[in-house]
Enzyme design. Structure first.
Site, mmCIF file in Angstrom:
data_model
loop_
_atom_site.group_PDB
_atom_site.id
_atom_site.type_symbol
_atom_site.label_atom_id
_atom_site.label_comp_id
_atom_site.label_asym_id
_atom_site.label_seq_id
_atom_site.Cartn_x
_atom_site.Cartn_y
_atom_site.Cartn_z
ATOM 1 N N ASP A 163 0.851 -1.180 0.000
ATOM 2 C CA ASP A 163 0.000 0.000 0.000
ATOM 3 C C ASP A 163 0.888 1.232 0.000
ATOM 4 O O ASP A 163 1.878 1.285 0.715
ATOM 5 C CB ASP A 163 -0.874 0.002 1.256
ATOM 6 C CG ASP A 163 -2.150 -0.765 1.015
ATOM 7 O OD1 ASP A 163 -2.634 -0.721 -0.134
ATOM 8 O OD2 ASP A 163 -2.632 -1.420 1.943
ATOM 9 N N MET A 210 -14.789 20.197 -1.739
ATOM 10 C CA MET A 210 -14.126 21.452 -1.392
ATOM 11 C C MET A 210 -14.354 21.697 0.087
ATOM 12 O O MET A 210 -15.296 21.190 0.677
ATOM 13 C CB MET A 210 -14.744 22.620 -2.168
ATOM 14 C CG MET A 210 -14.379 22.653 -3.637
ATOM 15 S SD MET A 210 -14.967 24.156 -4.399
ATOM 16 C CE MET A 210 -16.693 24.122 -4.042
#
Lengths: 523, 669
Positions: free
Chosen positions: B310, B386
Site C-alpha cells: 500500500d 471542497m
C-alpha cells in the site's frame, strides 16, 4: 602416453559431434515431429498399433504408464524363460542345445528384461540361435526402448503444466524402437559384418589348428545383428561368452571403435534431447558436462593405472599391465572400453576386468556404484541423474531461502519420496546382495582369488547386478542357485522400482504449475 | 534483570524437558534421532552383557560409547526444548490475559439495561455483550455500537490505547484486551477455545505446529541418508568378518564400533536441530509481533516474489503535506498563503493542518480564532469536494482542481488558464494540487506532496536483487501514482485501485507462476487477502480481513511485510545450510574412520591415516564426541538463524556453500 591422449580425445570429439544431431533427432521423434524416416515408417507404425490394439492418441497417467511398463516387462520375462526352457524342442538349434537349468533361465530372463545383461552362461554353449535372436535380441531392443520411454515421460513431466497425463507408453516404445534403435542398429550391424563379425544361421565349424592339426570348434550364429543393439541399447550381453574380447564379436580396431562409440552414443545424445525438450539448452549441457567430467577423470585414472602400475616381475617392470587384455586392443582401447562400459550401464567387455590393476578396477566399480548416472543406461542413466539433480537443487534451494524448484517446478515431499527411491534402491541392493553372498559358507569356493581381491570379485558382481550394468569381474562363479535367484530378483527390483518412481515423479511434476522466472529463482 | 530470570527459567525448563523427551513415543517423531536412540540402548545392553562375559569390545569402551550416544540424544532434546521454551514463556504471559471474566450479556443491542451476568467462557457466537470502561473485553467480537479506546497491550505489547468503533475498518475487538474509556456493544464472533488469543497461545507454544511440506521433504531426504548409512554400517559386520577370514589377519569390526560409526555417518546434526529451526523461525516471527496461522505461511513468505505494498504508510509517510504555494499572475504568494490558511483553520485533516503549518513557517501567519472573524466553516463533503470558510462576506474555498473549476464557472467567474497549467505540472510531479479561490477569483495552487519514506528506495533495490518485485497500490490517479512510483523506485504500480482490481492483479501474477504477498485491513480487502499466497492482516483491521489472511500483524504496520519475507527466507536458509554442513560433516567422518577400522585386517591402509590417529578407538571416540558436541555448538545458530543478506540466488548459494560446506571441510580436515 600421448597416443592414449589422442585416442581418447578423438573418441570424445567424435562422441560429442555425433550426439548433438542424434539428440535433436530423438527430440523430434519424442514429440512426434516429422523426420526423414516418417514417410517410410508411419504406415508400419500405424499398422502395428492396429495389430496391437493400441489407440495412439490416448494419453496415460502415471499409474497407467507404470502399469504398462510393468506388464510389458512381466510378459517379456515369462516369454524369455519359457523360450529358454523349451529351446531343445524348437527350431534354429543346429547344435542341439538343451534348455538350461530353471534358475539360470530365470537369471538370464531377468537380466535381459532389466537391461542388465548379466550373463551367468556362455552363449555358444548354452543358448540356441532361436533363443538368441527371438529372445535376447528382442529384449535388447525393447528393454532399451522401455528405459527411453520412461525418460520421455519424466521429461514431459517437466514441460507439461497442470496435466494429468504424461504420454502413451506403447507409442513411446514403438517410436523409439522404430525410429531410433532399428535404423541405427541396421547401420552398425552392416558395418560390423563388413569388419568380419559373423552373421549366419549355419552350424558351428570345426577347423584344424596349427597345433598338430588338433580340431577347434568355431562357434557361429546371427551375432552382428545382436551386437549392434547390445552396444547401442547399453545392454552389453555378448552373443558369445567372451563378449567383445572374442574376435567374432569384435575383430578389428575399427569394429572396436564402432562398438565402444555406440555404447555412449544414445545416453549422451539424450542430454541434448533433454535440453531441447525443456527449451533450455544450458540445462542439457550442464548435465552433459557433469557426466563428461566424471567420465574423463575415470578415463585418465584407469588408463594411467593400467599403463604405469603394471606388475613387476622380480624387479623387472613390465611395460604396462597386459594381463587379460587382447593384443589387438592394447592398454589404451581396453582401458577406454572398461570405463565406457561401466560409465554407461552397458557391461560388455573387451578385456578381463578381473585382471585390471587395483586402481584400474576400482574406477569401474566406482562408476557403477554411483548408480549408473555417468551417461548410464539409455534413458535410465538420465532419469537417474535427474534424480540427483533434484536432490542437489533441493538442498541448494534451501540454502538461498526458497522452496526448491527445478525448471520452474517446485520440489515437494512426494517428489522427494520418488527421488529418494530412485537414489536409494541401487546402493541398498548392492550392499545387501554382497552381504548375503559373503555370509554364505560356500562363498569362498566361488572365487578364483583370495584376500581383498576375492572380496572385490563378489562386490563387483553384486554391484554390477544391483546397478543394471551386467559387466563381470570374472573370477566369480555366478552360475549357482543362490546367485542366479538372488541376482535375478535384485536386477528386476533395481530396474523397475526406480523406473516406476521416475514415472510417478513425472506424473506429479506434470500436475504442477510452473513458477515464474526471476533473479531469486534457483534453477 | 527480569529477562535474565526468564532466560534462566527457560534454560532450567529445557534441561528437564531433555529428559522428559526421552520417552519413546516422542523420540519416534524424529526418525534420525530415533535410530541414534536405539543405538544408545543397544550399546547400553552390550555394556550390561559384558559383565556376563559376552563382549566384543572392552566393557569400559562400550560404556563410554553408550554414554556419548545418550548425550547425543539428550543434546538433540535440549535443542528442541530450548526452542520451545521461548514460545512457552510467551504463551504463559498470554494465558495471563485469557482470564474468565464476568460480563453483561444483553438480550438485544438496543437495551443496555436488560442483561444477565455470565462468565466469558460460556459466550456463544452471536451473543451480544456490553462492556464499560475499565472492564476486559470477554471474547473476540465486532463492535456494533459505540466507540472507545482500548488497551491492547496484552496482545501487542504496545501500551498506547487504540480506538475501536462500530462500522468501518476499526470495528474488531479481541478478547483479553481492556477498555480504557467509554463503552462498547459487541457481537461475539468466536467461542471459548477458538478465540484469537487461544490460537495465538497454541501457535507460540508450538502445539499447533504442523510440519511444513518443505520440512517433510527434507525429513524424507534425511531418512533416506539414514537408511543408507545404517546399511553401510551394518554390512560392515559380514564384510569385515569375511575379509579377516580371507586375510587371516585382524578381527571383525565390533558391534559397538558399527553403532558408533553409524551415528557418526547419519545426518544427526541436522536431524537434531531440524525441529528447533522451525520452532525458532516461528518464534522470530512472533517477536516481530506477527502471528502466523501456520508454519506453511512463513515458508511461503520466503518464496514470495511479488509484494503488493500500500502506498500510504508503507511507501510514503501517512499523509500528504503542503510544500509550496504557487500563485497565479497578479497574486502574491503571501496573499495565497493567507487565503489558504484561512480556509484550513478549521480543517482537521492532516492536509489542512500542514497548510497552516507551512503558512506559519513561510510567512509567520498565525492561527486566528474563527469566532473572532465571525466566520463559518464549510467542511469537506464528497459531493462538493471542497472546504473553506465564509467570513465577513468573503467566500474562500480550496479543493480539487476540477471541483473548484466547476464552482467558479457556476458562479460566472473566470478560471485562469495559468492555474490549469500549474495544476497539470503539480500532478505530473506526483503531487496533489489544491486550488484556492477567494470570492470567485483563482489565487493559485497549494502543492500537496507525498513524502516518500527514507530508505525505501534502497530497500526496494535490495528486494529487486533477490528477484522480488514490488508493486505499489494506491487510490491516486495514474499520473500521480506514476510519479511517486518513480520516486520510490517500485517496479510497478496499480493506480485507482479497487478491491476488484487488486484481486485481478493478484490472480494475474499467480497465473504467471508468481507468489504474491500483500497486506490489508478492510473488509473489502478480504477477497484479495484470501487469494494472496501470503496475506498479512492488520490487527486493527476487521474480523473478515483477519480471517482471510494467513498472518496477523499485531503492530498493524504495513512495512512489516518486508521483514516477514526476510524471516521466511532466513528459516529456509538455516535449514539448508545446516543440512549441507551436516552432510559434509558425515562425509568427512566417513573417510576419517573407515580406514582406521580396517587397519587390523589390511595394515597397508595405514597409508590413508592422514590424521595420525593411533588406534581405531581414539578415532571412533573423538568422532562421536565431536558429533555430539557439534549439536550443542550449533544450537545458537539454529535459534538465531543464519545471517541473511539480500543477494541474487547464485551469489547467495556461493556464499553459503563456502561457509557451510568448505568451511566445514577445512575445519574437519
Amino acid at each position: 602416453m600421448s597416443i592414449f591422449i589422442w585416442q581418447n580425445l578423438f573418441f570424445v570429439v567424435l562422441l560429442v559431434g555425433l550426439s548433438i544431431p542424434l539428440g535433436i533427432y530423438v527430440y523430434h521423434v519424442m514429440i512426434g515431429k516429422k523426420v526423414f524416416l516418417t514417410p517410410v515408417l508411419t504406415p508400419v507404425e500405424k499398422g502395428l498399433y492396429k495389430l496391437m490394439g493400441v489407440r495412439d492418441e490416448e494419453e496415460m497417467n502415471a499409474k497407467e504408464y507404470t502399469l504398462a511398463i510393468l506388464l510389458f516387462g512381466l510378459a517379456g520375462l515369462i516369454f524369455l524363460w519359457l523360450l529358454q526352457m523349451l529351446q531343445g524342442f524348437l527350431p534354429f538349434n543346429p547344435e542341439g542345445l538343451k534348455g538350461p537349468t530353471w534358475h539360470l533361465a530365470f537369471n538370464t530372463a531377468a537380466s535381459f528384461v532389466s537391461n542388465t545383461n548379466w550373463q551367468a552362461y556362455s552363449g555358444e554353449s548354452t543358448l540356441s540361435y532361436l533363443t538368441q535372436f527371438l529372445g535376447l535380441t528382442v529384449q535388447n531392443f525393447v528393454s532399451a526402448a522401455t528405459g527411453i520411454a520412461a525418460l520421455f515421460a519424466l521429461i514431459r513431466g517437466f514441460i507439461l503444466k497442470q496435466q494429468n497425463t504424461i504420454g502413451n507408453f506403447w507409442v513411446d516404445l514403438m517410436r523409439t524402437t522404430l525410429y531410433v534403435l532399428i535404423p541405427l542398429s541396421l547401420v552398425i550391424a552392416i558395418a560390423l559384418v563388413f569388419q568380419g563379425v559373423v552373421q549366419t544361421f549355419g552350424p558351428y565349424r570345426v577347423s584344424a589348428t596349427l597345433e598338430n592339426g588338433s580340431a577347434q570348434i568355431l562357434p557361429l550364429g546371427p551375432a552382428a545383428s545382436q551386437i549392434a543393439i547390445k552396444q547401442l541399447g547399453t545392454n552389453g550381453g555378448g552373443f558369445f561368452g567372451l563378449n567383445s574380447a572374442f574376435p567374432f564379436e569384435n575383430p578389428t580396431p575399427f569394429s572396436n571403435l564402432i562398438e565402444v562409440l555406440s555404447i555412449l552414443l544414445i545416453p549422451a545424445s539424450l542430454c541434448v534431447t533433454f535440453g531441447k525438450a525443456v527449451k533450455d539448452g544450458r540445462q542439457g549441457w550442464a548435465i552433459y558436462i557433469t557426466m563428461m567430467i566424471f567420465f574423463i577423470a575415470a578415463l585418465i585414472l584407469t588408463t594411467m593405472s593400467e599403463q604405469l602400475f603394471g606388475p613387476s616381475f622380480e624387479g623387472v617392470a613390465s611395460s604396462g599391465n597386459m594381463e587379460g587384455k587382447e593384443i589387438i586392443h592394447g592398454i589404451g582401447a581396453s582401458s577406454q572400453w572398461a570405463v565406457v562400459t561401466t560409465a554407461a550401464s552397458n557391461g560388455s567387455v573387451n578385456a578381463m576386468h578381473d585382471s585390471l590393476t587395483p586402481l584400474g578396477g576400482l574406477v569401474p566399480l566406482f562408476l557403477m556404484q554411483l548408480g549408473e548416472i555417468v551417461f548410464g543406461g539409455v534413458g535410465s542413466g538420465l532419469y537417474g541423474m535427474l534424480a540427483f539433480v533434484l536432490l542437489t537443487v533441493f538442498i541448494a534451494g534451501l540454502m538461498v531461502g526458497r522452496t526448491p524448484e527445478y525448471l520452474g517446478k517446485k520440489v515437494e515431499p512426494f517428489d522427494m519420496k520418488m527421488v529418494c527411491l530412485i537414489v536409494l534402491v541401487p546402493p541398498l541392493l548392492t550392499l545387501l546382495g554382497t552381504a548375503a553372498a559373503v555370509v554364505m559358507p560356500q562363498a569362498v569356493s566361488w572365487l578364483t582369488n583370495s584376500g581383498a581381491h576375492g572380496f572385490s570379485e563378489i562386490l563387483y558382481a553384486f554391484t554390477s547386478m544391483a546397478n543394471n550394468n551386467g559387466s563381470a569381474f570374472a573370477g566369480f562363479n555366478a552360475n549357482t542357485v543362490f546367485t542366479n535367484v538372488l541376482g535375478g530378483i535384485i536386477m528386476l527390483l533395481v530396474r523397475f522400482i526406480p523406473m516406476s518412481a521416475a514415472v510417478f515423479l513425472a506424473g506429479n511434476m506434470a500436475k504442477k504449475k510452473t513458477v515464474a522466472v526471476n533473479e531469486g529463482r534457483t534453477f | 534483570m527480569a529477562k535474565k530470570n526468564i532466560d534462566k527459567n527457560i534454560f532450567a525448563d529445557a534441561l528437564t524437558q531433555s529428559f522428559v523427551k526421552l520417552a519413546p513415543r516422542i523420540q519416534i517423531k524424529n526418525p534420525v534421532m530415533f535410530v541414534v536412540y536405539i543405538g544408545a540402548i543397544l550399546t547400553t545392553v552390550l555394556y550390561v552383557l559384558s559383565f556376563a562375559g559376552l563382549k566384543d569390545e572392552s566393557g569400559g569402551y562400550t560404556l563410554v560409547i553408550a554414554l556419548v550416544l545418550w548425550f547425543t540424544v539428550l543434546f538433540a532434546n535440549f535443542a528442541e526444548a530450548i526452542a520451545e521454551g521461548r514460545g512457552r514463556a510467551q504463551a504463559d504471559s498470554l494465558r495471563g490475559a485469557r482470564k474468565d471474566v464476568k460480563t453483561r450479556k444483553l438480550k438485544s443491542a438496543s437495551d443496555t439495561e436488560v442483561y444477565t451476568e455470565v462468565l466469558s467462557n460460556t459466550l456463544k457466537k452471536g451473543d451480544i455483550v456490553y462492556v464499560k470502561a475499565g472492564e476486559q473485553i470477554p471474547m473476540d467480537g465486532e463492535v456494533i455500537d459505540g466507540a472507545a479506546s482500548v488497551d491492547e497491550s496484552a496482545i501487542t505489547g504496545e501500551s498506547a490505547p487504540v480506538i475501536r468503533e462500530s462500522g468501518g475498518d476499526r470495528s474488531a475487538v479481541t478478547g483479553g484486551t481492556t477498555l480504557v474509556s467509554d463503552w462498547l456493544i459487541i457481537e461475539v464472533t468466536a467461542e471459548a477455545g477458538e478465540s484469537f488469543l487461544d490460537k495465538m497461545i497454541a501457535m507460540v507454544e508450538g502445539a499447533a505446529r504442523k510440519k511444513t511440506p518443505n520440512e517433510i521433504a527434507l525429513q524424507i531426504l534425511l531418512v533416506t541418508l539414514t537408511i543408507i548409512f545404517l546399511v553401510v554400517s551394518a554390512t560392515l559386520l559380514p564384510f569385515s568378518s569375511f575379509a579377516s577370514r580371507q586375510a587371516g589377519a585382524g578381527s571383525p569390526i565390533s558391534v559397538t564400533n558399527v553403532v558408533a560409526l553409524f551415528v557418526c555417518l547419519a545426518p544427526t546434526t541436522i536431524g537434531a536441530l531440524l525441529s528447533s529451526i522451525g520452532i525458532a523461525g516461528m518464534s522470530r516471527l512472533n517477536q516481530a509481533n506477527v502471528l502466523a496461522m501456520s508454519g506453511r505461511a512463513i515458508e511461503a513468505a520466503g518464496d514470495v516474489d511479488v509484494l503488493l505494498l500500500d502506498k500510504t504508510g508503507t511507501i510514503t509517510l501517512g499523509n500528504r503535506q503542503a510544500s509550496e504555494f504557487l500563485p497565479v499572475h497578479g497574486v502574491t504568494e503571501l496573499e495565497l498563503a493567507d487565503a489558504a490558511q484561512l480556509s484550513s483553520l478549521a480543517d482537521e485533516t492532516a492536509e489542512g493542518r500542514s497548510i497552516v503549518v507551512l503558512a506559519k513557517e513561510k510567512f509567520g501567519i498565525r492561527g486566528r480564532e474563527l469566532s473572532k472573524l465571525n466566520a463559518t466553516f464549510v467542511p469537506f463533503t464528497a459531493k462538493t469536494r471542497m472546504s473553506g470558510i465564509d467570513y465577513q462576506g468573503n467566500v474562500v474555498r480550496k479543493g480539487a482542481a476540477d471541483a473548484v473549476k466547476t464552482f467558479v464557472q457556476e458562479n460566472k467567474g473566470q478560471y485562469s488558464e495559468q492555474c490549469e497549467q500549474i495544476v497539470r505540472r503539480v500532478a505530473g510531479e506526483g503531487g496533489t494540487p489544491l486550488v484556492v479561490v477567494k470570492n470567485n477569483r483563482v489565487l493559485g495552487v497549494v502543492y500537496l506532496k507525498d513524502i516518500v519514506k527514507k530508505g525505501v528506495k534502497e530497500r526496494f533495490e535490495d528486494l529487486r536483487k533477490m528477484g522480488i518485485k514490488t508493486i505499489m497500490i494506491t487510490g491516486d490517479n495514474p499520473m500521480t501514482a506514476a510519479a511517486i512510483a518513480a520516486e520510490a523506485g517500485v517496479d510497478d504500480f496499480l493506480a485507482e485501485a479497487t478491491p476488484e482490481a487488486k484481486l485481478k492483479l493478484i490472480r494475474d501474477y499467480q497465473a504467471q507462476g508468481h507468489l504474491v504477498a500483500m497486506t490489508g485491513d478492510g473488509t473489502n480487502d478480504a477477497p484479495a487477502l484470501a487469494q494472496a499466497d501470503v496475506a498479512v492482516a492488520m490487527n486493527t483491521g476487521t474480523q473478515a480481513a483477519k480471517e482471510a489472511g494467513n498472518m496477523v500483524d499485531l503492530d498493524s504496520n504495513p512495512t512489516k511485510l518486508i521483514d516477514i519475507v526476510r524471516i521466511g527466507k532466513q528459516l529456509l536458509m538455516t535449514r539448508g545450510s545446516l543440512t549441507t554442513f551436516s552432510v559434509a560433516n558425515d562425509v568427512a567422518k566417513y573417510f576419517a574412520i573407515i580406514p582406521v577400522l580396517f587397519f587390523g585386517i589390511y595394515p597397508q591402509l595405514a597409508a590413508l591415516n592422514f590424521m595420525g590417529l593411533t588406534s581405531s578407538r581414539s578415532a571412533v571416540l573423538s568422532a562421536i564426541i565431536y558429533n555430539a558436541l557439534i549439536i550443542v555448538a550449533l544450537i545458537p545458530l539454529a535459534l538465531k538463524g543464519v545471517k541473511y543478506t539480500e543477494l541474487p540466488a547464485g551469489k547467495l548459494l556461493q556464499k553459503n556453500l563456502l561457509i557451510y560446506d568448505l568451511g566445514e571441510r577445512a575445519w574437519i580436515g
